[in-house]
Design a protein around this motif. Sequence first.
Motif, short mmCIF file in Angstrom:
data_model
loop_
_atom_site.label_atom_id
_atom_site.label_comp_id
_atom_site.label_asym_id
_atom_site.label_seq_id
_atom_site.Cartn_x
_atom_site.Cartn_y
_atom_site.Cartn_z
N ALA A 98 0.81 -1.22 0.00
CA ALA A 98 0.00 0.00 0.00
C ALA A 98 0.84 1.26 0.00
CB ALA A 98 -0.96 0.00 1.19
N ALA A 101 0.50 4.70 2.31
CA ALA A 101 -0.79 4.87 2.96
C ALA A 101 -0.67 4.64 4.47
CB ALA A 101 -1.81 3.91 2.37
N TYR A 131 -7.34 6.28 -0.24
CA TYR A 131 -6.56 5.15 0.26
C TYR A 131 -7.01 3.86 -0.43
CZ TYR A 131 -5.14 8.26 4.06
OH TYR A 131 -4.64 9.31 4.78
N PRO A 132 -6.07 2.95 -0.71
CA PRO A 132 -6.45 1.70 -1.37
C PRO A 132 -7.15 0.75 -0.41
CG PRO A 132 -4.14 1.62 -0.79
CD PRO A 132 -4.62 3.01 -0.44
N GLY A 169 -6.89 0.42 -5.81
CA GLY A 169 -6.63 1.84 -5.56
C GLY A 169 -6.82 2.64 -6.83
N ARG A 173 -10.53 1.89 -7.13
CA ARG A 173 -10.94 1.95 -5.73
C ARG A 173 -12.46 1.75 -5.56
NH1 ARG A 173 -13.06 1.84 -1.80
NH2 ARG A 173 -12.57 2.65 0.28
#
Length: 204
Positions: A98, A101, A131-132, A169, A173
């Motif tokens: 990620a 993040a 945010y993913p 993401g 997303r």
Amino acid sequence: MTDRLPPLNIAGFEIHKGFLDRAAQAALVEAIRGVARAAPFFAPVTPWGKPMRVRMTSAGRVGWITDRRGYRYEPTHPSGTPWPPIPQEVLAIWDAVAEDARQPDCCLVNFYGEGAKMGLHQDKDEGDFSYPVVSISLGDSATFRIGGTERADPTQSLLLESGDVVVMGGPARLAYHGIDRIRFGSSTLLPDGGRINLTLRVVA
């Protein structure tokens, strides 16, 4: 974790095939057993009263809930007890895929038994879609269906196997996605069969 290959990019979904080796998968299963001891799996229902085919629990600051009151995040398990912390083994995967993040607030744990599936849906109960969402597959293989940001968009399917990690993401997303079916008994990771899916999300 295995030596990492570049992820596949399918419609904006980053697919990390074989991201976790067998030992890492087994360690995750043990960690999730600890989560389930503190916050037992329960059978959720939709806001329309329809039973879902998966059983679920959560770890983290909040957990995802569905019942007749709607889809939402809550600070406690339906029993009233706080959710346990997200295991470090799970957070390490988030940190690896990620990028920068911040740490997730919720790890939703879904268990798919024989015949279980999940219809096309969006993950949209969070407050910040920048945010993913990170999804981790353990146990039996599953047919994963992905689409676009509109329900009527064309879809395509791919096989997710134990140890695969998916990152949703950017343009993916809010894409629709779901599980058409699992190949029950295709993995020996869980002694009685079935699939565990971990979904990591930043909520606030």
